[in-house]
Design an enzyme around this catalytic site. Structure first.
Site, PDB file in Angstrom:
ATOM      1  N   GLU A 116       0.823  -1.218   0.000  1.00 42.75           N
ATOM      2  CA  GLU A 116       0.000   0.000   0.000  1.00 42.75           C
ATOM      3  C   GLU A 116       0.856   1.266   0.000  1.00 42.75           C
ATOM      4  O   GLU A 116       0.389   2.343   0.366  1.00 42.75           O
ATOM      5  CB  GLU A 116      -0.946   0.005   1.220  1.00 42.75           C
ATOM      6  CG  GLU A 116      -1.845  -1.208   1.365  1.00 42.75           C
ATOM      7  CD  GLU A 116      -2.843  -1.397   0.214  1.00 42.75           C
ATOM      8  OE1 GLU A 116      -2.826  -0.601  -0.734  1.00 42.75           O
ATOM      9  OE2 GLU A 116      -3.625  -2.356   0.282  1.00 42.75           O
ATOM     10  N   HIS A 139      -2.603   2.531   8.141  1.00 40.49           N
ATOM     11  CA  HIS A 139      -3.733   1.790   7.577  1.00 40.49           C
ATOM     12  C   HIS A 139      -3.974   0.572   8.449  1.00 40.49           C
ATOM     13  O   HIS A 139      -3.032  -0.109   8.860  1.00 40.49           O
ATOM     14  CB  HIS A 139      -3.414   1.362   6.141  1.00 40.49           C
ATOM     15  CG  HIS A 139      -4.341   0.315   5.610  1.00 40.49           C
ATOM     16  ND1 HIS A 139      -5.706   0.516   5.502  1.00 40.49           N
ATOM     17  CD2 HIS A 139      -4.122  -0.943   5.158  1.00 40.49           C
ATOM     18  CE1 HIS A 139      -6.262  -0.574   5.000  1.00 40.49           C
ATOM     19  NE2 HIS A 139      -5.329  -1.482   4.794  1.00 40.49           N
ATOM     20  N   HIS A 141      -7.336  -2.476   9.890  1.00 37.99           N
ATOM     21  CA  HIS A 141      -8.635  -3.114   9.626  1.00 37.99           C
ATOM     22  C   HIS A 141      -9.439  -3.212  10.929  1.00 37.99           C
ATOM     23  O   HIS A 141      -9.719  -4.325  11.393  1.00 37.99           O
ATOM     24  CB  HIS A 141      -8.429  -4.532   9.069  1.00 37.99           C
ATOM     25  CG  HIS A 141      -7.585  -4.632   7.837  1.00 37.99           C
ATOM     26  ND1 HIS A 141      -6.999  -5.815   7.415  1.00 37.99           N
ATOM     27  CD2 HIS A 141      -7.234  -3.706   6.902  1.00 37.99           C
ATOM     28  CE1 HIS A 141      -6.327  -5.618   6.289  1.00 37.99           C
ATOM     29  NE2 HIS A 141      -6.442  -4.345   5.964  1.00 37.99           N
ATOM     30  N   GLU A 169     -17.409  13.121  22.172  1.00 33.15           N
ATOM     31  CA  GLU A 169     -16.204  13.834  21.761  1.00 33.15           C
ATOM     32  C   GLU A 169     -15.821  13.689  20.282  1.00 33.15           C
ATOM     33  O   GLU A 169     -14.882  14.322  19.827  1.00 33.15           O
ATOM     34  CB  GLU A 169     -15.038  13.436  22.664  1.00 33.15           C
ATOM     35  CG  GLU A 169     -15.200  14.113  24.005  1.00 33.15           C
ATOM     36  CD  GLU A 169     -14.236  13.658  25.064  1.00 33.15           C
ATOM     37  OE1 GLU A 169     -13.232  13.031  24.727  1.00 33.15           O
ATOM     38  OE2 GLU A 169     -14.515  13.942  26.231  1.00 33.15           O
ATOM     39  N   HIS A 210     -12.996  -2.673   3.634  1.00 33.41           N
ATOM     40  CA  HIS A 210     -11.588  -3.082   3.740  1.00 33.41           C
ATOM     41  C   HIS A 210     -10.986  -2.590   5.055  1.00 33.41           C
ATOM     42  O   HIS A 210     -10.476  -3.388   5.839  1.00 33.41           O
ATOM     43  CB  HIS A 210     -10.801  -2.548   2.537  1.00 33.41           C
ATOM     44  CG  HIS A 210      -9.344  -2.902   2.575  1.00 33.41           C
ATOM     45  ND1 HIS A 210      -8.629  -3.255   1.461  1.00 33.41           N
ATOM     46  CD2 HIS A 210      -8.453  -2.954   3.605  1.00 33.41           C
ATOM     47  CE1 HIS A 210      -7.379  -3.523   1.792  1.00 33.41           C
ATOM     48  NE2 HIS A 210      -7.252  -3.337   3.092  1.00 33.41           N
TER      49      HIS A 210
END
Ligand code: 13P
Ligand code: ZN
Length: 272
Positions: A116, A139, A141, A169, A210
């Site tokens: 990525e 990144h 999941h 918040e 994803h």
């Protein structure tokens, strides 16, 4: 020269990967982290002229030429980063023409940076345009955020509004809202470009069905941002099937944003 295994930036990336793993966000090789380093930081531990390997990146990151990053390796497990940084992490410099990664340390089994990398470096470029202090792209999941993708409309305003409603918040932590992309093929330059486009306005971008991308000045800030989104998504998923008796109203969210003086996306409130 000091031992890189003692470098605070490396130790912090490794600890962050472990925390993310323990939260169940990063199964197997899921997730990746990139952290922009200064030359001075790197030079304490590595000789910047000693390039071990040069890797083609497959895209051009012109505005990052000469910049240094520590990045998790492709196919590597977050679970293992802390115990074996040299296999699971790499430190590289972006080449002068912006198309190659000049490896200075790590990926010691012949590995390479995350698949990525386009989304990471393109997001760095986009965030640095709006915040010159941005240093981290992450990144992951996260379970509830991912689950919410399957039951909630994938729309920037609507997804943000639902999250803002779930924790008092939220509107203060991510007042600019979150960007949401539809399902796209991962590991490509196209998803990288789409992510970077959203990153111009948001520090959090959902990859439909994803995972999520977060950006920030520090690892703590970026982790905290994703953690807050995930907490809100968890509350959403724990209550989505139950009758809603109480809610945080749009007027209350506006009151919060005004009190904490955050510049929030006003078009993400009311009548969605
Ligand atoms: P990498 O192992 O290449 O970093 O990929 C993991 C991932 O989450 C893909 O989206
Ligand atoms: Zn992923």
């Amino acid at each position: 020269m000091k031992n890189i295994l003692t470098a605070p930036f490396l130790l912090e990336v490794a600890k962050t990967a472990s925390n993310m793993y323990r939260l169940g966000w990063d199964e197997r090789n899921g997730g990746n982290i990139s952290y922009l380093l200064t030359e001075a930081e790197v030079a304490e531990y590595l000789d910047p002229s000693a390039v071990i390997r040069t890797l083609d990146m497959g895209f051009e990151a012109k505005t990052l030429a000469g910049k240094y990053f520590i990045v998790t390796g492709s196919g590597k497990y977050f679970k293992n980063v802390e115990d074996d940084p040299a296999h699971n992490l790499g430190v590289f410099r972006v080449s002068r023409d912006g198309t190659k990664a000049e490896l200075l340390w790590g990926y010691c089994d012949g590995g390479r940076p995350t698949s990525e990398l386009p989304a990471h470096l393109m997001s760095h470029m986009a965030r640095l345009e709006v915040d010159p202090e941005n240093r981290v792209v992450m990144h992951t999941h996260p379970t509830y955020t991912l689950a919410m993708n399957f039951v909630h409309e994938l729309d920037d305003a609507k997804f943000t509004h639902s999250l803002w409603q779930m924790c008092t918040e939220c509107i203060v932590v991510f007042p600019e809202g979150i960007g949401v992309l539809p399902w796209m093929l991962c590991g490509t330059n196209s998803i990288g470009q789409a992510t970077a486009e959203k990153m111009k306005q948001h520090r959090v971008v959902i990859w439909g069905m994803h995972g999520v991308y977060g950006a920030g000045k520090t690892l703590d800030e970026t982790f905290g941002l994703i953690e807050t989104v995930e907490k809100a998504a968890q509350v959403y998923m724990l209550t989505a099937h139950l009758p809603r008796v109480n809610t945080i109203t749009d007027a209350q969210m506006q009151e919060l944003a005004d009190f904490f003086q955050v510049d929030y996306r006003k078009d993400f409130l009311y009548d969605l």
